[in-house]
Design an enzyme around this catalytic site. Structure first.
Site, PDB file in Angstrom:
ATOM      1  N   ASP A 230       0.851  -1.191   0.000  1.00 35.36           N
ATOM      2  CA  ASP A 230       0.000   0.000   0.000  1.00 35.36           C
ATOM      3  C   ASP A 230       0.884   1.236   0.000  1.00 35.36           C
ATOM      4  OD1 ASP A 230      -2.262   1.502  -0.098  1.00 35.36           O
ATOM      5  OD2 ASP A 230      -2.913   1.109   1.952  1.00 35.36           O
TER       6      ASP A 230
ATOM      7  N   HIS B 217      -8.347   1.299   7.013  1.00 35.76           N
ATOM      8  CA  HIS B 217      -8.608   2.594   6.400  1.00 35.76           C
ATOM      9  C   HIS B 217      -9.957   3.151   6.855  1.00 35.76           C
ATOM     10  CE1 HIS B 217      -5.780   1.247   2.929  1.00 35.76           C
ATOM     11  NE2 HIS B 217      -5.105   1.723   3.964  1.00 35.76           N
TER      12      HIS B 217
ATOM     13  N   HIS C  13       2.859   7.325   5.184  1.00 33.06           N
ATOM     14  CA  HIS C  13       3.629   6.506   6.114  1.00 33.06           C
ATOM     15  C   HIS C  13       4.090   5.163   5.546  1.00 33.06           C
ATOM     16  CE1 HIS C  13      -0.697   5.692   7.663  1.00 33.06           C
ATOM     17  NE2 HIS C  13      -0.341   4.628   6.972  1.00 33.06           N
ATOM     18  N   ASN C  14       3.948   4.951   4.233  1.00 41.78           N
ATOM     19  CA  ASN C  14       4.532   3.775   3.565  1.00 41.78           C
ATOM     20  C   ASN C  14       5.325   4.259   2.358  1.00 41.78           C
ATOM     21  OD1 ASN C  14       3.154   2.168   5.377  1.00 41.78           O
ATOM     22  ND2 ASN C  14       1.788   1.235   3.888  1.00 41.78           N
TER      23      ASN C  14
ATOM     24  N   SER D 162      -7.712  10.701  19.193  1.00 43.64           N
ATOM     25  CA  SER D 162      -6.609  10.975  18.284  1.00 43.64           C
ATOM     26  C   SER D 162      -5.900  12.213  18.800  1.00 43.64           C
ATOM     27  CB  SER D 162      -7.116  11.231  16.857  1.00 43.64           C
ATOM     28  OG  SER D 162      -7.651  10.069  16.279  1.00 43.64           O
TER      29      SER D 162
ATOM     30  N   HIS E  74       2.484   5.885  13.635  1.00 40.41           N
ATOM     31  CA  HIS E  74       1.384   6.297  12.750  1.00 40.41           C
ATOM     32  C   HIS E  74       0.020   5.948  13.327  1.00 40.41           C
ATOM     33  CE1 HIS E  74       0.990   2.112  11.757  1.00 40.41           C
ATOM     34  NE2 HIS E  74       0.306   2.290  10.658  1.00 40.41           N
ATOM     35  N   GLY E  75      -0.025   5.393  14.522  1.00 41.61           N
ATOM     36  CA  GLY E  75      -1.299   5.066  15.144  1.00 41.61           C
ATOM     37  C   GLY E  75      -1.086   4.283  16.413  1.00 41.61           C
ATOM     38  N   ALA E  76      -2.155   3.675  16.899  1.00 39.28           N
ATOM     39  CA  ALA E  76      -2.070   2.924  18.150  1.00 39.28           C
ATOM     40  C   ALA E  76      -1.336   1.597  17.970  1.00 39.28           C
ATOM     41  CB  ALA E  76      -3.477   2.675  18.695  1.00 39.28           C
TER      42      ALA E  76
ATOM     43  N   LYS F 296     -16.233   3.321   7.443  1.00 43.38           N
ATOM     44  CA  LYS F 296     -15.345   2.272   6.944  1.00 43.38           C
ATOM     45  C   LYS F 296     -15.930   1.626   5.692  1.00 43.38           C
ATOM     46  CE  LYS F 296     -12.624  -0.015   9.527  1.00 43.38           C
ATOM     47  NZ  LYS F 296     -11.400   0.776   9.303  1.00 43.38           N
TER      48      LYS F 296
END
Length: 394
Positions: free
Chosen positions: A74, A151, A253-254, A291, A310-312, A388
């Site tokens: 991704d 996502h 972030h990728n 967030s 980039h997240g939890a 979602k």
């Protein structure tokens, strides 16, 4: 700072407190990756967890060659944040839910026709870039769609401000809703990685080689695709919500990019890692968690390879989620949050895979970044409405 940096080997370090739970499999993947030819450093971030052969929530610095497999399928996945003029005090979830409608379907002619000149210019540039990179233009049809996995597109509201001076310098308005979009390059990134792995397996590419230059051209096209995709998702939502908006930030972030770390020229890979060279980034929690808008402290950036979480970060494997949760929570229950928010996810498997319980507490991840001196908190937001999928629920 030392209490928040674990030195695993001479090439591997992890930004984490001793109390933060980390999976042994993720640490082992980081150690294995550090042994690749040319690999100089691997830094695991507090949201580190196992991936398909390589850890997620990590940054990697190599010299002489780079590794597309570390970027993953991704390419360009990331997040973008917008400020809207929708007053938080007057926001009604039922109305917002109805207005947003179905974002799973591809954009129709009317939606394409409604785009402003800036978005159309970016579409033309992307089309030319994909053509130059030899990529199938059929992928353009999926622009404006979120995809599945982790996502989402989420309406949020700021509920706490830690650095009003920093917040005042942005377009953010605490009394109105913000939109956070997390999505990537959809099937395009998968096509790029699949073709590369079929041709070269996981051996990486020598910098400057014909094959490396060809991959980088496709990589850059996928990154631009992902950025435009997030903008089009937002444009669709703003059109349906009949609101105005201002862009606040955009991060990928990728990725893999040429970089200089402590005076050494090489290649910086990020797999689930947010660049820390911008003024602000978002650290999202699960769909039932806060967030945070955080400010990177760049003077210590090389400690984390100029990257932040980039997240939890996942706590449970996707295949384990339904078995752990289906006896204690129904899909309907998981679609309502303890914060009074709502999750639109009409996919029975996905709503279990993306349940809040499957993720780490975002505050524990944040505490490691702040404790290591990598960032400070600017503001906190809570989720109101998370989209979602409207997909069929079995």
């Amino acid at each position: 700072m030392g209490n928040f940096v674990q030195q695993i080997s001479d090439r591997v370090s992890i930004i984490a407190s001793e109390r933060l739970w980390l999976e042994d499999a993720a640490i082992q993947q980081a150690k294995t990756t550090s042994l690749l030819p040319g690999m100089q450093r691997v830094v695991g971030l507090p949201d580190l967890h196992p991936g398909r052969g390589y850890p997620v929530g990590a940054a990697f610095f190599s010299t002489g060659r780079f590794y597309p497999a570390l970027v993953g399928n991704d390419i360009g996945c990331g997040m973008a944040l917008w400020q809207t003029d929708i007053l938080a005090g007057k926001a009604k979830l039922d109305k917002l839910d109805k207005q947003i409608g179905n974002l799973d379907e591809v954009m129709d002619e009317d939606e394409w026709a409604s785009l402003d000149e800036g978005l159309l210019a970016r579409l033309a540039q992307l089309t030319a870039l994909m053509q130059a990179a030899g990529l199938d233009p059929a992928h353009l049809r999926s622009l404006g769609t979120i995809g599945k996995g982790n996502h989402f597109a989420e309406l949020q509201v700021i509920d706490a401000v830690e650095a009003p001076d920093v917040l005042a310098a942005t377009a953010l308005a605490p009394k109105c809703l913000q939109l956070l979009v997390h999505s990537g390059s959809r099937g395009l990134g998968q096509q790029v990685l699949r073709a590369h792995v079929d041709a070269f397996s996981h051996a990486g590419l020598a910098e400057g080689s014909e094959e490396a230059l060809a991959y980088l051209l496709q990589h850059d096209a996928a990154v631009r695709f992902a950025e435009l995709n997030r903008s089009l998702i937002a444009a669709r939502m703003f059109n349906r919500l009949r609101c105005t908006s201002k862009a606040v930030l955009e991060v990928n972030h990728n990725t893999v990019n040429a970089a200089s770390i402590d005076g050494v020229q090489g290649w910086l890979h990020r797999k689930g890692a947010t660049p820390s060279d911008g003024p602000l980034v978002v650290l999202p929690g699960s769909r039932d968690d806060y967030s945070y808008l955080i400010e990177p402290l760049v003077e210590v950036g090389s400690l984390s390879l100029h990257s932040l979480a980039h997240g939890a970060g996942r706590k449970w494997m996707r295949t384990d989620c339904k078995g752990r949760l289906d006896r204690i929570a129904t899909p309907a229950q998981l679609s309502r949050t303890t914060m009074g928010g709502r999750v639109i996810c009409n996919d029975r498997a996905l709503i279990y895979e993306e349940a809040p319980q499957a993720y780490k507490n975002v505050d524990s991840v944040l505490a490691c970044l702040v404790g290591a001196g990598l960032a400070r908190v600017v503001a906190r937001s809570r989720p109101l409405l998370t989209y979602k999928t409207r997909g069929e629920c079995c």
